[in-house]
Motif scaffolding. Structure first.
Motif, short mmCIF file in Angstrom:
data_model
loop_
_atom_site.label_atom_id
_atom_site.label_comp_id
_atom_site.label_asym_id
_atom_site.label_seq_id
_atom_site.Cartn_x
_atom_site.Cartn_y
_atom_site.Cartn_z
N ILE A 4 1.44 5.46 6.49
CA ILE A 4 1.23 6.18 5.23
C ILE A 4 0.09 5.54 4.43
CG2 ILE A 4 2.28 6.78 3.02
CD1 ILE A 4 4.96 7.00 4.48
N LEU A 5 0.10 4.21 4.35
CA LEU A 5 -0.93 3.53 3.57
C LEU A 5 -2.31 3.71 4.20
CD1 LEU A 5 -1.63 1.66 1.21
CD2 LEU A 5 -1.09 -0.29 2.71
N ALA A 6 -2.38 3.52 5.51
CA ALA A 6 -3.68 3.66 6.18
C ALA A 6 -4.16 5.10 6.17
CB ALA A 6 -3.57 3.15 7.62
N ALA A 18 -3.33 14.57 9.68
CA ALA A 18 -2.65 13.35 9.24
C ALA A 18 -1.21 13.65 8.85
CB ALA A 18 -3.40 12.73 8.06
N GLN A 19 -0.96 14.78 8.21
CA GLN A 19 0.40 15.14 7.82
C GLN A 19 1.28 15.38 9.03
OE1 GLN A 19 0.56 18.69 5.45
NE2 GLN A 19 2.72 18.39 4.86
N GLN A 20 0.77 16.06 10.04
CA GLN A 20 1.55 16.34 11.25
C GLN A 20 1.88 15.06 12.01
OE1 GLN A 20 -0.82 19.16 13.38
NE2 GLN A 20 -0.35 20.87 11.99
N ARG A 21 0.91 14.17 12.11
CA ARG A 21 1.17 12.91 12.82
C ARG A 21 2.16 12.04 12.04
NH1 ARG A 21 -4.62 10.94 15.49
NH2 ARG A 21 -4.91 12.79 16.81
N LEU A 26 -5.21 0.45 13.36
CA LEU A 26 -5.33 1.58 14.28
C LEU A 26 -5.38 2.91 13.53
CD1 LEU A 26 -5.24 2.80 17.15
CD2 LEU A 26 -2.74 2.67 17.02
N THR A 27 -4.45 3.12 12.60
CA THR A 27 -4.38 4.40 11.89
C THR A 27 -5.58 4.61 10.98
OG1 THR A 27 -1.96 4.22 11.92
CG2 THR A 27 -2.92 5.82 10.42
N PHE A 28 -5.99 3.59 10.26
CA PHE A 28 -7.14 3.73 9.37
C PHE A 28 -8.42 4.04 10.15
CE2 PHE A 28 -10.75 2.02 7.02
CZ PHE A 28 -10.61 2.67 5.81
N SER A 29 -8.58 3.39 11.29
CA SER A 29 -9.77 3.65 12.09
C SER A 29 -9.77 5.07 12.63
CB SER A 29 -9.86 2.64 13.23
OG SER A 29 -9.91 1.31 12.74
N LEU A 30 -8.59 5.53 13.11
CA LEU A 30 -8.51 6.90 13.64
C LEU A 30 -8.77 7.94 12.57
CD1 LEU A 30 -5.41 6.60 16.03
CD2 LEU A 30 -7.82 6.76 16.67
#
Length: 479
Positions: free
Chosen positions: A128-130, A204-207, A185-189
């Motif tokens: 959520i944060l990333a 982002a919401q679906q993931r 990982l999440t922030f980079s993606l």
């Protein structure tokens, strides 16, 4: 049956020139010999290895059934989360990102409740944060015009550097290391992928929703289906280590004064008890890991949400200080220098008494932790142990070697007395040193046990252990 056995015993024999007979052995062709060799190879090598592997697999599950339960729970969690991929309505509802839920279960599900909670919370919060920061950075980069690539690259560098550097702090690494990896990982993606993806917010919401589904399934199965609590395991580990220390202490002192050789002892169970202190020395990493995981667990059994799990680490450190003394005691037992029997007899009773008092104290502490109750016998056992220490110190002041003074005080002695005096004078320091070392180690071990008592008593106060019923009954009778 008898006729068949006799038929198998029949053999062909031929007469030779010297009047004897020889057994007629059938000869096989090359193909038959190759077949027989392959048959023997398969039976002796492949099948034996398969049977050995099956026995090892069965032994692992039989020794620790919790491992089998964990495997069953992982299979169940993956089966449930796969429904979102197989069923069309659910698949359309998550937008084709159901595979993220499966990946979440694979990387998050652990054997204990604390480990699963730790990874689930780290993954959800970090995602959520990333994701939020990634969307914000993507919006700022889009508003910057031609500098979009520069802003995105600088933000990835800055946040990746900060998250990676935070992993080097021990306090952060022990609890949030997995979250830092997921954040990077999440922030980079999100930030980099947003450069080519139009509907970034929807993706982002679906993931995030699929990750939430995977973590919820893991938590529900871990908590409500045969839960394995890291806190309970830590509680039992500390209690068992106290018992192992007591067994090792009694065993070492008894074996030394009974003059038995441990290496040739046929009783394997006794040998395991004597070497129990090694388990205490090797349990530091396990205790610290379990204490960190137990802090994530909800209240369960007799453990509240704010249970002082870090106090178990302090108790373990105090026990390891005692185990170091026992390790030196075991080394004393392997000294090659022979100790006179009169020296052993002089110290034997006092050493056995101190060993018994110390082991009783350790077992009482183990019962205190096991029952989560304050003991009414601790003060008495501490007094008994200190009295045994004083008695051993007084015995140390009257070593038999001091009887040499009698030879100097008497002017006339018989020949037999002179021989006895010479034999006493021949007692060198290296003959007495092993017993003196053992005595000093027992006294030091008693002092270190006192530190363990204080640590356990602090745990009882912090965890609000109930008072022993025996003390309550005694106080009621007194009133």
């Amino acid at each position: 049956m008898a006729s068949k056995e006799e038929a198998w015993k029949l053999e062909w024999r031929i007469s030779v020139d010297n009047g004897t007979t020889e057994r007629l052995v059938p000869t096989y062709g090359p193909s038959k010999r190759i077949f027989l060799w392959l048959k023997g190879f398969v039976m002796k090598v492949i099948l034996e290895r398969i049977a050995k592997s099956m026995r090892n697999i069965w032994r692992i599950g039989a020794d620790d059934p919790a491992k089998v339960v964990h495997c069953l729970k992982v299979g169940l969690a993956l089966s449930l989360v796969s429904i979102f991929y197989y069923m069309r309505p659910l698949y359309d509802g998550v937008g084709g990102n159901a595979m993220w839920a499966i990946m979440t279960v694979v990387v998050v599900f652990e054997s204990t409740v604390g480990a699963t909670f730790s990874k689930c919370v780290n993954r959800v919060v970090a995602t959520i944060l990333a994701g939020t920061l990634g969307i914000a950075v993507n919006w700022v980069a889009a508003q910057s015009g031609k500098a979009e690539i520069f802003v995105t690259a600088c933000s990835v560098f800055l946040f990746a550097f900060t998250a990676t550097y935070s992993r080097f702090f021990p306090s952060f690494k022990s609890r949030f290391d997995y979250g830092a990896v997921i954040f990077i990982l999440t922030f980079s993606l999100v930030s980099v992928g947003g450069y080519r993806v139009d509907k970034l917010f929807d993706m982002a919401q679906q993931r995030a929703s699929t990750i939430a589904i995977g973590t919820c399934i893991c938590i529900v199965i871990t908590v409500f289906l045969c839960p394995i609590w890291a806190g309970s395991q830590l509680h039992r580990l500390v209690q068992c280590n106290l018992v192992k220390l007591a067994d090792s202490l009694d065993g070492c002192v008894e074996e030394y004064f009974k003059m038995k050789d441990i290496s040739t002892n046929e009783d394997k169970e006794t040998n395991m008890k004597l070497q129990g202190f090694k388990c205490v020395l090797n349990s530091k990493g396990t205790e610290e890991a379990m204490a960190n995981l137990a802090r994530w667990e909800p209240a369960h059994g007799s453990f509240n949400f704010r249970h002082p799990w870090q106090q178990y680490v302090k108790i373990g450190a105090a026990m390891r200080r005692c185990a170091y003394c026992l390790e030196n005691l075991s080394i004393c037992m392997s000294y090659e220098a022979e100790v006179p029997d009169q020296v052993k007899n002089h110290f034997g009773e006092a050493c056995m008494k101190l060993s018994s008092a110390s082991s009783k104290m350790l077992r009482e502490l183990a019962d205190m932790i096991k029952n989560t109750r304050k003991s009414s016998k601790i003060d008495y056992l501490v007094f008994d142990m200190n009295s045994a220490v004083q008695e051993l110190q007084e015995t140390l002041k009257a070593v038999p070697i001091e009887t040499n003074k009698l030879e100097k005080e008497e002017d006339v002695k018989s020949e037999e007395d002179n021989k006895e005096g010479d034999r006493t004078m021949a007692m060198s320091l290296h003959e007495v040193l092993p017993v003196a070392t053992l005595v000093s180690l027992l006294i030091e071990n008693a002092a270190r046990i006192q530190t363990t008592v204080e640590a356990v008593d602090e745990l009882a106060n912090l965890a609000d252990f109930k008072q022993d019923s025996k003390k309550k009954i005694g106080s009621n009778n007194a009133t």
